[in-house]
Design an enzyme around this catalytic site. Structure first.
Site, PDB file in Angstrom:
ATOM      1  N   TYR A 103      -3.043  11.349   6.615  1.00  0.00           N
ATOM      2  CA  TYR A 103      -3.237   9.991   7.120  1.00  0.00           C
ATOM      3  C   TYR A 103      -2.282   9.009   6.439  1.00  0.00           C
ATOM      4  CZ  TYR A 103      -4.809   5.235   6.990  1.00  0.00           C
ATOM      5  OH  TYR A 103      -4.805   3.867   7.026  1.00  0.00           O
ATOM      6  N   TRP A 116     -11.513  12.370   7.844  1.00  0.00           N
ATOM      7  CA  TRP A 116     -10.093  12.099   8.058  1.00  0.00           C
ATOM      8  C   TRP A 116      -9.782  10.718   7.534  1.00  0.00           C
ATOM      9  CZ3 TRP A 116      -7.933   8.130  11.023  1.00  0.00           C
ATOM     10  CH2 TRP A 116      -6.525   8.175  11.164  1.00  0.00           C
ATOM     11  N   GLU A 145      -9.004   2.168  -2.058  1.00  0.00           N
ATOM     12  CA  GLU A 145      -9.833   1.876  -0.874  1.00  0.00           C
ATOM     13  C   GLU A 145     -10.569   3.117  -0.394  1.00  0.00           C
ATOM     14  OE1 GLU A 145      -7.431   0.380   2.322  1.00  0.00           O
ATOM     15  OE2 GLU A 145      -8.973   0.752   3.826  1.00  0.00           O
ATOM     16  N   ARG A 194       0.857  -1.185   0.000  1.00  0.00           N
ATOM     17  CA  ARG A 194       0.000   0.000   0.000  1.00  0.00           C
ATOM     18  C   ARG A 194       0.893   1.235   0.000  1.00  0.00           C
ATOM     19  NH1 ARG A 194      -4.066   2.337   4.690  1.00  0.00           N
ATOM     20  NH2 ARG A 194      -2.114   3.291   5.380  1.00  0.00           N
ATOM     21  N   GLU A 252      -4.712  -7.345   4.860  1.00  0.00           N
ATOM     22  CA  GLU A 252      -3.876  -6.246   5.350  1.00  0.00           C
ATOM     23  C   GLU A 252      -3.085  -6.731   6.568  1.00  0.00           C
ATOM     24  OE1 GLU A 252      -6.106  -2.995   7.037  1.00  0.00           O
ATOM     25  OE2 GLU A 252      -4.540  -1.540   6.578  1.00  0.00           O
ATOM     26  N   ARG A 295     -13.898  -4.813   2.916  1.00  0.00           N
ATOM     27  CA  ARG A 295     -12.814  -4.428   3.829  1.00  0.00           C
ATOM     28  C   ARG A 295     -13.127  -4.618   5.311  1.00  0.00           C
ATOM     29  NH1 ARG A 295      -8.419  -4.042   4.424  1.00  0.00           N
ATOM     30  NH2 ARG A 295      -7.888  -1.919   4.931  1.00  0.00           N
ATOM     31  N   GLU A 305     -14.132  -0.809   5.926  1.00  0.00           N
ATOM     32  CA  GLU A 305     -13.526  -1.023   7.250  1.00  0.00           C
ATOM     33  C   GLU A 305     -14.342  -0.386   8.364  1.00  0.00           C
ATOM     34  OE1 GLU A 305      -9.710   0.792   6.499  1.00  0.00           O
ATOM     35  OE2 GLU A 305     -10.217   2.512   7.735  1.00  0.00           O
ATOM     36  N   ASP A 345      -5.223   3.968  -0.102  1.00  0.00           N
ATOM     37  CA  ASP A 345      -6.388   4.209   0.760  1.00  0.00           C
ATOM     38  C   ASP A 345      -6.784   5.692   0.679  1.00  0.00           C
ATOM     39  OD1 ASP A 345      -8.296   4.311   2.740  1.00  0.00           O
ATOM     40  OD2 ASP A 345      -7.133   3.158   4.201  1.00  0.00           O
ATOM     41  N   HIS A 371      -9.369   6.891   2.326  1.00  0.00           N
ATOM     42  CA  HIS A 371      -9.856   7.224   3.675  1.00  0.00           C
ATOM     43  C   HIS A 371     -11.078   8.141   3.683  1.00  0.00           C
ATOM     44  CE1 HIS A 371      -8.328   6.833   7.980  1.00  0.00           C
ATOM     45  NE2 HIS A 371      -8.165   5.654   7.427  1.00  0.00           N
TER      46      HIS A 371
END
Ligand code: EZ4
Ligand code: CO
Length: 409
Positions: A159, A409, A243, A147, A346, A290, A269, A217, A219
């Site tokens: 992040y 975030w 992602e 990643r 992951e 995820r 996630e 990602d 996010h």
């Protein structure tokens, strides 16, 4: 075999973990991970005050019945706290069942569907040379999928960049939750990010060649049209996945993204039930699920979710950052090994201190994880070590835009 005790252990070896330990009248114990990053004590209370008393005297074999009982008797459905608590009970009961059978848990889930579990690691850098060093370090450690997260010119803190200083002045080091009394404030500028990121992937592909699977990602920070634009811009660099490109509470948003790009999409996630995926899966708007086993109701619920996804050729990409404890990671690995529609796992290594508290038997060799062949999950909790590290408040950061508006975030 009856449940006679359910103890909640909160421990902070470098970061907070909440662990449930269930004990049976036959002296068997099982562990479940109930860690919800930044909101740990709410799950600890849910388990201690409202779930543990209900478990006393129940038959430890009746995993499905206990799951349905905890879900439906709560009346108030879903939500991260409830589903993390149910997950901890579910995983602890699977651990007990597998120990009683004298088998590693994956055998009870149908046996191994593969010899190893492809894992991806988190490379990051504040600039290209630092990022390249990080990728090389991960390749040296054995990772075969990477990643990629980087800083963005004009943004102070982004992040996923390990080397940037955190609010407490130390390196961030892959652990975004910081031991600060208030959430740290970071900044964000989507246009700057959209301009910068494709140049980073262009450089990485030029340096490391076409084969290495690369992930990224987002996010939850983009609007659907911004995500569509990014997916399209990244197509030449052949990502394994993009992602969390949008905050997917709005599942329909992914229709727009999907119409514009063939970059594979991974989401979920922050989700905690199959209901959060209904449209995404049925309309084939994503490629990877995820969810964490620990946040989505445990092995029982994740198995159903991934079986549903399998009908649409959607694969697993189970969440595995350091805020998933070694207990939660082991649960993921047993499931990864058993299911047919495994995608990727992951994997971020825990610190030596966390490994003192949780003794693990899973292995990482040449880029592949394996849960090992100990009966049960294969993780033991050293309660004396755990007691040496009491809970410390820690919060995830949040973002503000240049004009002060709070942002994802
Ligand atoms: O930010 O688990 O893909 N991984 C991630 C994680 C999450 C943390 C939040 O607790 O997005 O790093
Ligand atoms: Co993520």
């Amino acid at each position: 075999m009856k449940i006679v005790a359910a103890d909640v252990i909160v421990s902070s070896p470098d970061r907070n973990f909440v662990t449930l330990k269930i004990t049976t009248d036959e002296g068997l114990t099982g562990l479940g991970d109930a860690t919800l990053n930044g909101r740990e004590l709410s799950v600890a209370s849910y388990l201690r005050d409202h779930v543990a008393p209900l478990l006393m005297g129940r038959d430890a074999h009746r995993i499905e019945d206990t799951w349905q009982f905890l879900y439906r008797s709560a009346y108030w459905r879903r939500g991260p706290v409830t589903m993390a608590a149910i997950a901890a009970v579910d995983v602890a009961l699977w651990d007990i069942l597998a120990k009683a059978a004298g088998m590693p848990l994956y055998q009870l889930l149908g046996g191994a569907s593969r010899t190893g579990i492809m894992a991806y690691g988190h490379a990051s850098g504040r600039d290209i040379p630092e990022l390249f060093d990080s990728i090389r370090r991960h390749l040296d450690e054995g990772f075969r999928s990477i990643r990629v997260q980087t800083s963005v010119p004009g943004i102070n803190a982004v992040y996923g960049v390990a080397a940037q200083p955190s609010a407490t002045g130390q390196r961030y080091d892959y652990e975004p939750a910081q031991r600060t009394p208030l959430p740290a404030e970071e900044d964000w500028d989507t246009r700057a990010y959209l301009r910068h990121l494709p140049t980073v992937f262009e450089a990485v592909r030029a340096e490391f060649g076409p084969e290495l699977p690369l992930l990224h990602d987002g996010h939850h920070r983009m609007t659907p049209i911004q995500a569509a634009k990014l997916g399209k811009a990244l197509e030449p660099y052949d990502l394994f996945w993009l992602e969390d490109c949008t905050p997917a509470e709005n599942q329909e948003a992914l229709r727009l993204v999907r119409q514009h790009t063939t970059t594979p999409l991974a989401i979920g996630e922050v989700f905690n039930t199959v209901w959060d995926y209904q449209t995404l899966i049925r309309e084939q708007l994503i490629d990877y699920v995820r969810s964490a086993v620990t946040h989505t109701g445990g092995i029982t619920a994740m198995r159903k979710l991934l079986d549903f996804a399998a009908q649409y050729q959607i694969k697993s990409g189970i969440h595995g950052p350091t805020d998933i404890s070694p207990v939660g990671m082991a649960a993921a690995l047993h499931l990864d090994l058993a299911i047919h529609n495994f995608g990727i796992q992951e994997y971020m290594k825990h610190t030596p201190l966390a490994n003192e508290v949780f003794r693990q038997s899973f292995t990482f060799t040449d880029g592949y994880l394996h849960p090992g062949d100990q009966p049960g999950l294969g993780v033991e909790l050293d309660e004396e070590a755990a007691a040496r590290f009491p809970y410390e408040p820690a919060y995830l950061p949040f973002n503000r835009l240049k004009d002060g508006t709070v942002h994802d975030w």
